[in-house]
Design a protein around this motif. Structure first.
Motif, PDB file in Angstrom:
ATOM      1  N   UNK A   1       0.818  -1.212   0.000  1.00  0.00           N
ATOM      2  CA  UNK A   1       0.000   0.000   0.000  1.00  0.00           C
ATOM      3  C   UNK A   1       0.855   1.267   0.000  1.00  0.00           C
ATOM      4  N   UNK A   2       2.110   1.170   0.407  1.00  0.00           N
ATOM      5  CA  UNK A   2       2.991   2.336   0.322  1.00  0.00           C
ATOM      6  C   UNK A   2       3.271   2.679  -1.139  1.00  0.00           C
TER       7      UNK A   2
ATOM      8  N   UNK B   1      -1.932   8.730   5.722  1.00  0.00           N
ATOM      9  CA  UNK B   1      -3.064   8.219   4.939  1.00  0.00           C
ATOM     10  C   UNK B   1      -4.340   8.193   5.777  1.00  0.00           C
ATOM     11  N   UNK B   2      -4.205   7.862   7.053  1.00  0.00           N
ATOM     12  CA  UNK B   2      -5.378   7.902   7.937  1.00  0.00           C
ATOM     13  C   UNK B   2      -5.941   9.317   7.992  1.00  0.00           C
TER      14      UNK B   2
ATOM     15  N   UNK C   1      -2.472  -1.424  13.799  1.00  0.00           N
ATOM     16  CA  UNK C   1      -2.016  -0.964  12.477  1.00  0.00           C
ATOM     17  C   UNK C   1      -2.712  -1.735  11.363  1.00  0.00           C
ATOM     18  N   UNK C   2      -2.968  -3.014  11.574  1.00  0.00           N
ATOM     19  CA  UNK C   2      -3.719  -3.802  10.584  1.00  0.00           C
ATOM     20  C   UNK C   2      -5.144  -3.276  10.437  1.00  0.00           C
ATOM     21  N   UNK C   3      -5.765  -2.946  11.555  1.00  0.00           N
ATOM     22  CA  UNK C   3      -7.135  -2.437  11.500  1.00  0.00           C
ATOM     23  C   UNK C   3      -7.193  -1.113  10.737  1.00  0.00           C
ATOM     24  N   UNK C   4      -6.221  -0.241  10.995  1.00  0.00           N
ATOM     25  CA  UNK C   4      -6.175   1.036  10.289  1.00  0.00           C
ATOM     26  C   UNK C   4      -5.871   0.832   8.804  1.00  0.00           C
ATOM     27  N   UNK C   5      -4.925  -0.068   8.526  1.00  0.00           N
ATOM     28  CA  UNK C   5      -4.546  -0.310   7.133  1.00  0.00           C
ATOM     29  C   UNK C   5      -5.704  -0.892   6.336  1.00  0.00           C
ATOM     30  N   UNK C   6      -6.518  -1.723   6.958  1.00  0.00           N
ATOM     31  CA  UNK C   6      -7.679  -2.284   6.262  1.00  0.00           C
ATOM     32  C   UNK C   6      -8.599  -1.159   5.785  1.00  0.00           C
ATOM     33  N   UNK C   7      -8.869  -0.179   6.657  1.00  0.00           N
ATOM     34  CA  UNK C   7      -9.727   0.945   6.273  1.00  0.00           C
ATOM     35  C   UNK C   7      -9.079   1.784   5.172  1.00  0.00           C
ATOM     36  N   UNK C   8      -7.782   2.049   5.330  1.00  0.00           N
ATOM     37  CA  UNK C   8      -7.069   2.843   4.330  1.00  0.00           C
ATOM     38  C   UNK C   8      -7.084   2.140   2.975  1.00  0.00           C
TER      39      UNK C   8
ATOM     40  N   UNK D   1      -9.241  -0.016   1.757  1.00  0.00           N
ATOM     41  CA  UNK D   1     -10.573   0.037   1.164  1.00  0.00           C
ATOM     42  C   UNK D   1     -10.859   1.417   0.588  1.00  0.00           C
ATOM     43  N   UNK D   2     -10.403   2.472   1.265  1.00  0.00           N
ATOM     44  CA  UNK D   2     -10.570   3.819   0.723  1.00  0.00           C
ATOM     45  C   UNK D   2      -9.767   3.987  -0.557  1.00  0.00           C
ATOM     46  N   UNK D   3      -8.541   3.481  -0.572  1.00  0.00           N
ATOM     47  CA  UNK D   3      -7.667   3.660  -1.733  1.00  0.00           C
ATOM     48  C   UNK D   3      -8.150   2.893  -2.955  1.00  0.00           C
ATOM     49  N   UNK D   4      -8.950   1.870  -2.756  1.00  0.00           N
ATOM     50  CA  UNK D   4      -9.355   1.002  -3.859  1.00  0.00           C
ATOM     51  C   UNK D   4     -10.863   1.037  -4.096  1.00  0.00           C
TER      52      UNK D   4
END
Length: 238
Positions: free
Chosen positions: A120-121, A138-139, A157-164, A166-169
């Motif tokens: 995702x980076x 990104x958050x 961090x996994x929970x935050x990355x999951x949301x990020x 989904x937003x990015x895609x």
């Protein structure tokens, strides 16, 4: 599609220098929905933790006393990620540590166990070139609540990355559309909970109408006849 949001915390920055994984977290997502299935483990690294690393994640060696070694849970981690597509922020870092740990445990490298890796980076740098693209940044960009994140922790961090992610895609999902399969195999787009607001109509004032008429008079004079606008208003052909 089965995807795995993954993150690790470590004793330092370089697996080549003998640094180890001390926290592992992974969330399962199927068809863009978190299933609730996850794996979260702490591991004793059998070595000291660098002070700089400890300041980032807040995990002490004392806290890890009595926790299993990576070798003790390697098979459990391997089973969880098997055949899943991994989603990681700054993937080379985590994959490098995972490969070093799997090699010590006598297991195949990460790429041989999973169905692929999304970084995702790299995605963020493509979408937002020249901007800060850390997970925190990104958050903030996507208005993802990170108020519970006081230190870097693999699970949060996994929970935050999951949301990020989904937003990015989101793509067309941002238009509140859902794709449904018809019996004939054709896809139709159904608007979800979308209510069209009435379009306001602004009427011209008397002064504006008079000014418009003067403008059309000038056009008539310039073309030595009836201008196009007046022909259209009268229902004639232009």
């Amino acid at each position: 599609m089965r995807q795995i949001i993954l993150d690790t915390e470590t004793t330092g920055l370089e697996p080549s220098q003998g640094h180890r994984i001390i926290e592992f977290a992974a969330l399962e997502m199927v068809d863009r929905k978190l299933t609730g299935r996850h794996l979260h483990l702490y591991m004793h690294p059998e070595r000291a933790i660098d002070p700089d690393a400890q300041r980032v994640h807040g995990i002490s060696l004392e806290f890890l006393e009595g926790k299993p070694r990576f070798a003790d849970v390697a098979a459990e981690i391997s089973d969880f990620i098997a055949d899943g597509e991994l989603i990681i922020h700054n993937a080379p870092f985590d994959i490098g540590f995972m490969n070093a740990e799997f090699e010590r445990a006598g297991l195949p490298m990460t790429a041989m166990q999973c169905a692929g890796v999304i970084d995702t980076l790299v995605m963020a740098r493509d979408q937002f070139p020249g901007k800060r693209n850390s997970l925190d940044a990104l958050c903030d960009r996507f208005d993802v609540d990170r108020s519970n994140r006081t230190v870097h922790g693999a699970l949060i961090d996994c929970e935050l990355l999951a949301e990020v992610y989904l937003w990015m895609t989101r793509g067309q999902e941002s238009l509140a559309m859902d794709v449904e399969q018809e019996e004939n195999g054709l896809e139709t787009l159904e608007l979800l909970n979308y209510e069209r607001k009435p379009i306001p109509v602004l009427r011209a004032s008397e002064d504006e109408l008079a000014e418009h008429a003067q403008y059309l008079d000038a056009l008539d004079k310039s073309v030595k006849g009836v201008c196009v606008w007046r022909q259209l208003e009268a229902g004639g052909q232009a």
